[in-house]
Design a protein around this motif. Structure first.
Motif, PDB file in Angstrom:
ATOM      1  N   VAL A  84       0.841  -1.196   0.000  1.00 16.43           N
ATOM      2  CA  VAL A  84       0.000   0.000   0.000  1.00 16.43           C
ATOM      3  C   VAL A  84       0.874   1.242   0.000  1.00 16.43           C
ATOM      4  N   GLY A  85       1.839   1.292   0.875  1.00 17.52           N
ATOM      5  CA  GLY A  85       2.699   2.465   0.954  1.00 17.52           C
ATOM      6  C   GLY A  85       3.464   2.709  -0.326  1.00 17.52           C
ATOM      7  N   ILE A  86       3.945   1.673  -0.943  1.00 19.98           N
ATOM      8  CA  ILE A  86       4.736   1.801  -2.161  1.00 19.98           C
ATOM      9  C   ILE A  86       3.860   2.118  -3.358  1.00 19.98           C
ATOM     10  N   SER A  87       2.866   1.326  -3.565  1.00 21.84           N
ATOM     11  CA  SER A  87       2.062   1.472  -4.769  1.00 21.84           C
ATOM     12  C   SER A  87       1.302   2.786  -4.799  1.00 21.84           C
ATOM     13  N   LYS A  97       0.329  13.092  -0.306  1.00 20.03           N
ATOM     14  CA  LYS A  97       0.172  11.890   0.502  1.00 20.03           C
ATOM     15  C   LYS A  97      -0.972  11.068  -0.076  1.00 20.03           C
ATOM     16  N   ARG A  98      -0.774   9.788  -0.133  1.00 19.42           N
ATOM     17  CA  ARG A  98      -1.790   8.878  -0.627  1.00 19.42           C
ATOM     18  C   ARG A  98      -2.026   7.803   0.425  1.00 19.42           C
ATOM     19  N   SER A  99      -3.237   7.304   0.491  1.00 19.83           N
ATOM     20  CA  SER A  99      -3.523   6.209   1.409  1.00 19.83           C
ATOM     21  C   SER A  99      -4.523   5.274   0.757  1.00 19.83           C
ATOM     22  N   GLY A 100      -4.605   4.085   1.279  1.00 19.44           N
ATOM     23  CA  GLY A 100      -5.528   3.121   0.713  1.00 19.44           C
ATOM     24  C   GLY A 100      -5.517   1.814   1.474  1.00 19.44           C
ATOM     25  N   THR A 101      -6.288   0.879   0.956  1.00 23.05           N
ATOM     26  CA  THR A 101      -6.430  -0.436   1.562  1.00 23.05           C
ATOM     27  C   THR A 101      -6.297  -1.490   0.483  1.00 23.05           C
ATOM     28  N   ASN A 102      -5.532  -2.509   0.774  1.00 23.22           N
ATOM     29  CA  ASN A 102      -5.422  -3.651  -0.123  1.00 23.22           C
ATOM     30  C   ASN A 102      -6.097  -4.850   0.513  1.00 23.22           C
ATOM     31  N   THR A 103      -6.714  -5.669  -0.313  1.00 26.17           N
ATOM     32  CA  THR A 103      -7.315  -6.912   0.135  1.00 26.17           C
ATOM     33  C   THR A 103      -6.391  -8.046  -0.263  1.00 26.17           C
ATOM     34  N   PHE A 104      -6.064  -8.880   0.692  1.00 31.62           N
ATOM     35  CA  PHE A 104      -5.226 -10.041   0.442  1.00 31.62           C
ATOM     36  C   PHE A 104      -6.023 -11.064  -0.356  1.00 31.62           C
ATOM     37  N   LEU A 105      -5.445 -11.566  -1.452  1.00 32.78           N
ATOM     38  CA  LEU A 105      -6.125 -12.567  -2.275  1.00 32.78           C
ATOM     39  C   LEU A 105      -5.591 -13.974  -2.015  1.00 32.78           C
ATOM     40  N   SER A 106      -4.263 -14.144  -2.074  1.00 36.57           N
ATOM     41  CA  SER A 106      -3.702 -15.476  -1.826  1.00 36.57           C
ATOM     42  C   SER A 106      -2.193 -15.417  -1.641  1.00 36.57           C
ATOM     43  N   THR A 108      -5.985  -3.573  -4.705  1.00 34.34           N
ATOM     44  CA  THR A 108      -6.284  -2.300  -4.054  1.00 34.34           C
ATOM     45  C   THR A 108      -7.792  -2.085  -4.103  1.00 34.34           C
ATOM     46  N   THR A 109      -8.435  -2.038  -2.928  1.00 33.55           N
ATOM     47  CA  THR A 109      -9.888  -1.910  -2.862  1.00 33.55           C
ATOM     48  C   THR A 109     -10.349  -0.519  -2.438  1.00 33.55           C
ATOM     49  N   LYS A 110      -9.457   0.258  -1.821  1.00 34.45           N
ATOM     50  CA  LYS A 110      -9.754   1.650  -1.461  1.00 34.45           C
ATOM     51  C   LYS A 110      -8.494   2.455  -1.732  1.00 34.45           C
ATOM     52  N   SER A 111      -8.664   3.675  -2.240  1.00 34.25           N
ATOM     53  CA  SER A 111      -7.512   4.527  -2.495  1.00 34.25           C
ATOM     54  C   SER A 111      -7.942   5.980  -2.601  1.00 34.25           C
ATOM     55  N   THR A 112      -7.091   6.881  -2.113  1.00 33.05           N
ATOM     56  CA  THR A 112      -7.338   8.312  -2.297  1.00 33.05           C
ATOM     57  C   THR A 112      -6.965   8.732  -3.717  1.00 33.05           C
ATOM     58  N   ASP A 113      -6.347   7.844  -4.469  1.00 38.19           N
ATOM     59  CA  ASP A 113      -5.966   8.090  -5.853  1.00 38.19           C
ATOM     60  C   ASP A 113      -6.768   7.133  -6.746  1.00 38.19           C
ATOM     61  N   PRO A 114      -7.794   7.620  -7.473  1.00 39.34           N
ATOM     62  CA  PRO A 114      -8.682   6.730  -8.234  1.00 39.34           C
ATOM     63  C   PRO A 114      -7.980   5.874  -9.285  1.00 39.34           C
ATOM     64  N   VAL A 115      -6.853   6.300  -9.801  1.00 39.83           N
ATOM     65  CA  VAL A 115      -6.132   5.507 -10.801  1.00 39.83           C
ATOM     66  C   VAL A 115      -5.666   4.178 -10.206  1.00 39.83           C
ATOM     67  N   LEU A 116      -5.479   4.150  -8.898  1.00 34.64           N
ATOM     68  CA  LEU A 116      -4.950   2.945  -8.254  1.00 34.64           C
ATOM     69  C   LEU A 116      -6.019   1.955  -7.814  1.00 34.64           C
ATOM     70  N   LEU A 117      -7.289   2.337  -7.871  1.00 41.90           N
ATOM     71  CA  LEU A 117      -8.363   1.405  -7.506  1.00 41.90           C
ATOM     72  C   LEU A 117      -8.327   0.190  -8.419  1.00 41.90           C
ATOM     73  N   GLY A 159      11.795   7.763  -8.604  1.00 48.34           N
ATOM     74  CA  GLY A 159      11.652   8.521  -7.376  1.00 48.34           C
ATOM     75  C   GLY A 159      11.704   7.612  -6.170  1.00 48.34           C
ATOM     76  N   GLU A 160      11.587   8.224  -5.025  1.00 51.07           N
ATOM     77  CA  GLU A 160      11.631   7.487  -3.772  1.00 51.07           C
ATOM     78  C   GLU A 160      10.809   8.219  -2.731  1.00 51.07           C
ATOM     79  N   GLY A 161      10.515   7.532  -1.675  1.00 46.94           N
ATOM     80  CA  GLY A 161       9.739   8.127  -0.605  1.00 46.94           C
ATOM     81  C   GLY A 161       9.781   7.256   0.624  1.00 46.94           C
ATOM     82  N   THR A 162       8.958   7.609   1.589  1.00 46.50           N
ATOM     83  CA  THR A 162       8.889   6.843   2.829  1.00 46.50           C
ATOM     84  C   THR A 162       7.470   6.323   3.034  1.00 46.50           C
ATOM     85  N   TYR A 163       7.341   5.317   3.846  1.00 47.03           N
ATOM     86  CA  TYR A 163       6.022   4.788   4.186  1.00 47.03           C
ATOM     87  C   TYR A 163       5.959   4.495   5.676  1.00 47.03           C
ATOM     88  N   ARG A 164       4.742   4.543   6.189  1.00 47.37           N
ATOM     89  CA  ARG A 164       4.409   4.104   7.547  1.00 47.37           C
ATOM     90  C   ARG A 164       3.148   3.274   7.433  1.00 47.37           C
TER      91      ARG A 164
END
Length: 160
Positions: free
Chosen positions: A17-20, A33-42, A68-77, A150-155
């Motif tokens: 999530v942090g990277i993508s 800043k972007r945030s979101g939720t991923n659903t584990f598939l397998s 990715t099931t939720k995202s503040t960036d619609p391209v990533l949904l 580019g690069e960045g940080t995640y929490r």
């Protein structure tokens, strides 16, 4: 499935999530800043070993699929993610590193690499909290991600 298995899944999902989500459509907007939720598939593969002579030390490698099931960036949904991560820890505290490849809805491929540290705390009632942080690097992909860099940080934080 035991608690450690879910902790590993949570670890990888949080990192992805942090990277993508940092690899959004407007790479020029690197401070956004972007945030979101991923659903584990397998889990495609998982290997874990203990280190003899070091109580509680574990080294693990896992390849997993997420979406990715939720995202503040619609391209990533609906982005499909494949993550290959490695973890080395003693009693839930340690380091992690790996590679993630996201496939966007339009077919663009968004690869990245990450590394960081994490701490897992198990509470008396059996629930746990995982906190991780680190750094990621975007890698050139295809389509709209062809010139990504580019690069960045995640929490990240997970609880169960």
């Amino acid at each position: 499935m035991n608690r450690k298995f879910f902790r590993r899944v949570g670890t990888l999902t949080a990192l992805v999530v942090g990277i993508s989500l940092a690899a959004g459509p407007s790479l020029a907007d690197s401070k956004r800043k972007r945030s979101g939720t991923n659903t584990f598939l397998s889990t495609l593969q998982k290997n874990t070993t203990s280190v003899l002579g070091v109580a509680g030390q574990e080294i693990s490698q896992q390849i997993s699929l997420q979406k990715t099931t939720k995202s503040t960036d619609p391209v990533l949904l609906e982005m499909q993610l494949t993550d290959m991560g490695q973890t080395e820890e003693v009693a839930g505290t340690g380091s992690h590193r790996g590679y993630s490849t996201g496939i966007l809805k339009d077919g663009s491929i968004a690869p990245s690499r990450y590394e960081g540290t994490h701490k897992t705390t198990v509470k008396a009632n059996g629930s746990w909290e995982y906190i991780g942080e680190g750094k990621y690097w975007l890698l050139p992909g295809t389509g709209k991600m062809k010139n990504a860099k580019g690069e960045g940080t995640y929490r990240c934080k997970f609880t169960a």
